[in-house]
Design a protein around this motif. Structure first.
Motif, PDB file in Angstrom:
ATOM      1  N   ILE A 197      10.762  11.486  -3.550  1.00 50.48           N
ATOM      2  CA  ILE A 197      11.836  10.481  -2.576  1.00 50.48           C
ATOM      3  C   ILE A 197      11.724   8.979  -3.522  1.00 50.48           C
ATOM      4  O   ILE A 197      10.599   8.466  -3.725  1.00 50.48           O
ATOM      5  N   THR A 198      13.390   8.057  -3.461  1.00 45.97           N
ATOM      6  CA  THR A 198      12.985   6.756  -3.537  1.00 45.97           C
ATOM      7  C   THR A 198      12.939   6.088  -2.957  1.00 45.97           C
ATOM      8  O   THR A 198      14.067   6.353  -2.776  1.00 45.97           O
ATOM      9  N   ILE A 199      12.640   4.296  -2.571  1.00 46.02           N
ATOM     10  CA  ILE A 199      12.489   3.833  -1.872  1.00 46.02           C
ATOM     11  C   ILE A 199      13.581   3.047  -2.679  1.00 46.02           C
ATOM     12  O   ILE A 199      12.665   2.069  -3.801  1.00 46.02           O
ATOM     13  N   HIS A 200      14.417   2.359  -1.581  1.00 46.67           N
ATOM     14  CA  HIS A 200      15.057   0.843  -2.362  1.00 46.67           C
ATOM     15  C   HIS A 200      15.004   0.100  -1.130  1.00 46.67           C
ATOM     16  O   HIS A 200      16.358  -0.416  -1.185  1.00 46.67           O
ATOM     17  N   VAL A 201      14.568  -0.197   0.095  1.00 45.99           N
ATOM     18  CA  VAL A 201      15.136  -1.315   0.314  1.00 45.99           C
ATOM     19  C   VAL A 201      14.192  -2.574   0.551  1.00 45.99           C
ATOM     20  O   VAL A 201      13.320  -2.186   0.525  1.00 45.99           O
ATOM     21  N   PRO A 202      14.660  -3.308   1.444  1.00 47.34           N
ATOM     22  CA  PRO A 202      13.761  -4.549   1.281  1.00 47.34           C
ATOM     23  C   PRO A 202      12.825  -4.358   2.318  1.00 47.34           C
ATOM     24  O   PRO A 202      13.141  -3.646   3.422  1.00 47.34           O
ATOM     25  N   LEU A 203      11.846  -5.326   2.065  1.00 49.18           N
ATOM     26  CA  LEU A 203      10.336  -5.640   2.841  1.00 49.18           C
ATOM     27  C   LEU A 203      10.772  -6.632   4.152  1.00 49.18           C
ATOM     28  O   LEU A 203      11.035  -7.894   3.973  1.00 49.18           O
ATOM     29  N   THR A 204      11.809  -6.271   5.654  1.00 51.49           N
ATOM     30  CA  THR A 204      11.733  -6.911   6.514  1.00 51.49           C
ATOM     31  C   THR A 204      10.472  -6.044   7.888  1.00 51.49           C
ATOM     32  O   THR A 204       9.740  -5.227   7.795  1.00 51.49           O
ATOM     33  N   PRO A 205      10.963  -6.975   8.966  1.00 54.35           N
ATOM     34  CA  PRO A 205      10.106  -6.903   9.753  1.00 54.35           C
ATOM     35  C   PRO A 205      10.017  -5.162  10.625  1.00 54.35           C
ATOM     36  O   PRO A 205       9.315  -4.148  11.054  1.00 54.35           O
ATOM     37  N   ASP A 206      11.479  -5.114  10.323  1.00 54.41           N
ATOM     38  CA  ASP A 206      11.882  -3.559  10.440  1.00 54.41           C
ATOM     39  C   ASP A 206      11.648  -2.076   9.433  1.00 54.41           C
ATOM     40  O   ASP A 206      11.285  -1.412   9.585  1.00 54.41           O
ATOM     41  N   THR A 207      10.786  -2.389   8.348  1.00 53.82           N
ATOM     42  CA  THR A 207      11.367  -1.784   7.320  1.00 53.82           C
ATOM     43  C   THR A 207       9.122  -1.580   6.413  1.00 53.82           C
ATOM     44  O   THR A 207       9.019  -0.801   5.953  1.00 53.82           O
ATOM     45  N   LEU A 224       7.090  14.179  -4.522  1.00 52.37           N
ATOM     46  CA  LEU A 224       6.772  12.958  -4.893  1.00 52.37           C
ATOM     47  C   LEU A 224       7.066  12.072  -3.996  1.00 52.37           C
ATOM     48  O   LEU A 224       8.444  11.358  -3.584  1.00 52.37           O
ATOM     49  N   LEU A 225       6.659  10.730  -4.018  1.00 54.99           N
ATOM     50  CA  LEU A 225       7.532   8.916  -3.572  1.00 54.99           C
ATOM     51  C   LEU A 225       6.760   8.352  -4.541  1.00 54.99           C
ATOM     52  O   LEU A 225       6.391   8.369  -5.084  1.00 54.99           O
ATOM     53  N   ILE A 226       8.597   7.752  -4.631  1.00 52.92           N
ATOM     54  CA  ILE A 226       8.663   6.401  -5.651  1.00 52.92           C
ATOM     55  C   ILE A 226       8.879   5.184  -5.081  1.00 52.92           C
ATOM     56  O   ILE A 226       9.353   5.487  -4.617  1.00 52.92           O
ATOM     57  N   ASN A 227       7.834   4.452  -4.729  1.00 51.85           N
ATOM     58  CA  ASN A 227       8.785   2.851  -4.405  1.00 51.85           C
ATOM     59  C   ASN A 227       8.139   1.985  -5.324  1.00 51.85           C
ATOM     60  O   ASN A 227       7.311   1.565  -6.025  1.00 51.85           O
TER      61      ASN A 227
END
Ligand code: NAD
Ligand code: DGY
Length: 313
Positions: A197-207, A224-227
């Protein structure tokens, strides 16, 4: 009118920043961290350029002359945008500059982890190969990327660029996003069906902390976790535990909760063969940084010309 522009963390961008095309005074500082320093350096400025300088509410309240915060990055989590809006300060960011550099970093982490490149290279340096009874040895697992499934959390500019590369490598892609688009799956499907899994969201109170103990429990044991997005998106203590207990297979992180990790960081200090941490450099190819620097000044010039671009709400 002569505009006063101050770049607070110039050292964080290794590219040529051209002079804007309007009358201005320009001052730059290599780095700026404390609220007092920020206020002192920006008190006469109407345009602030920042990359990762924290622009919190208390700081902004002391800057009545400020009209534009031009962020030299896609992520704008360092800016209190509600306070900026309340003061009529425009916030702009950089878009679409990292279409090669971040996907290439993600794919590099995926291959490195799936093929155990780092532990094998370290074992050779330790002399394990010299002592081996065979021409090779199998101390660390190796799996193919082709034929595996990649979950993409956040199907925006970077998520889509990664999907193209992953499909070219023979991966099946499962994209998830809150913004409705064709072909999306739900978060649960990404968690339970993905080999990586690769993460591509912005950092907000929701995320914030959208990956923690509960999510790791649902993931496949070899996943695997990719950040490469932002550190605050993942509960780091829960991740370390999941890696140690074998709840998930490995992690490749380019970001941590506090950067730089001056007071230490549990991921940076962990000595695990299935964890790779890089120092927030996924964005930093020479090509991408120059595209970013050019767009940064486009944003400043467009704002002054009364046609602000890449405005962040
Ligand atoms: N490590 C690096 O060097 C580096 C470089 C560039 C960008 N970044 C980070 O990557 C992030 C993504 O960049 P991008 O250019 O793809 O941005 P983008 O705005 O094009 O895409 C972000 C996507 O996330 C989605 N999203 C927002 N909240 C969500 C949620 N709660 N659940 C699911 N999806 C959600 C949005 O709808 C959007 O489609 C940036 O915000 C930045 O923090 C890191
Ligand atoms: O958000 C971004 O663009 C990267 O994190 C680099 O600052």
């Amino acid at each position: 009118m002569t505009h006063k522009i101050v770049f607070l963390d110039r050292e964080s961008l290794d590219a040529n920043v051209r002079a804007p095309n309007f009358p201005h005074e320009y001052k730059e500082y290599e780095s700026t961290w404390t609220p007092d320093e920020i206020v002192e350096r920006l008190k006469d400025a109407d345009i602030a350029i920042i990359n990762k300088v924290p622009m919190r509410a208390d700081t902004l309240k002391q800057l009545p002359n400020l009209k534009l915060i031009a962020v030299a990055a896609t992520g704008t989590d360092v800016v209190d945008k509600a306070q900026a809006k309340a003061q009529g300060i425009t916030v702009s960011n950089i878009r679409g500059y990292a279409f090669n550099t971040v996907p290439e970093h993600v794919i590099a982490l995926l291959f490195a982890l799936r093929r155990s490149i780092v532990p094998y290279a370290q074992s050779v340096k330790r002399g394990d190969w010299n002592k081996s009874s065979q021409f090779c040895y199998f101390d660390y697992p190796i799996y193919d990327i082709a034929g595996s499934t990649l979950g993409i959390v956040g199907y925006g500019a970077l998520g889509k660029s990664i999907a193209k590369r992953a499909e070219a490598l023979g991966m099946k892609v499962l994209p998830y996003d809150v913004f409705p688009q064709e072909g999306l799956v739900d978060f649960e499907t990404v968690l339970t069906q993905s080999d990586a899994i690769t993460i591509h969201v912005p950092l907000t109170p929701d995320t914030k902390n959208m990956f923690g103990e509960e999510q790791f429990r649902k993931m496949k044991k070899h996943a695997l976790l990719i950040n490469t997005a932002r550190g605050g998106l993942v509960d780091e203590a829960a991740l370390l535990e999941a890696l140690k207990s074998g709840e998930i297979g490995g992690a490749g992180f380019d970001v941590v909760a506090q950067e730089p990790p001056k007071d230490g960081n549990i991921l940076c200090e962990a000595d695990l063969p299935n964890l790779i941490v890089t120092p927030h450099v996924a964005w930093a190819s020479k090509e991408a940084m120059q595209i970013l620097a050019d767009q940064l000044i486009d944003n400043v010039e467009n704002f002054v010309a009364g046609k602000p671009s890449n405005v962040v709400e």
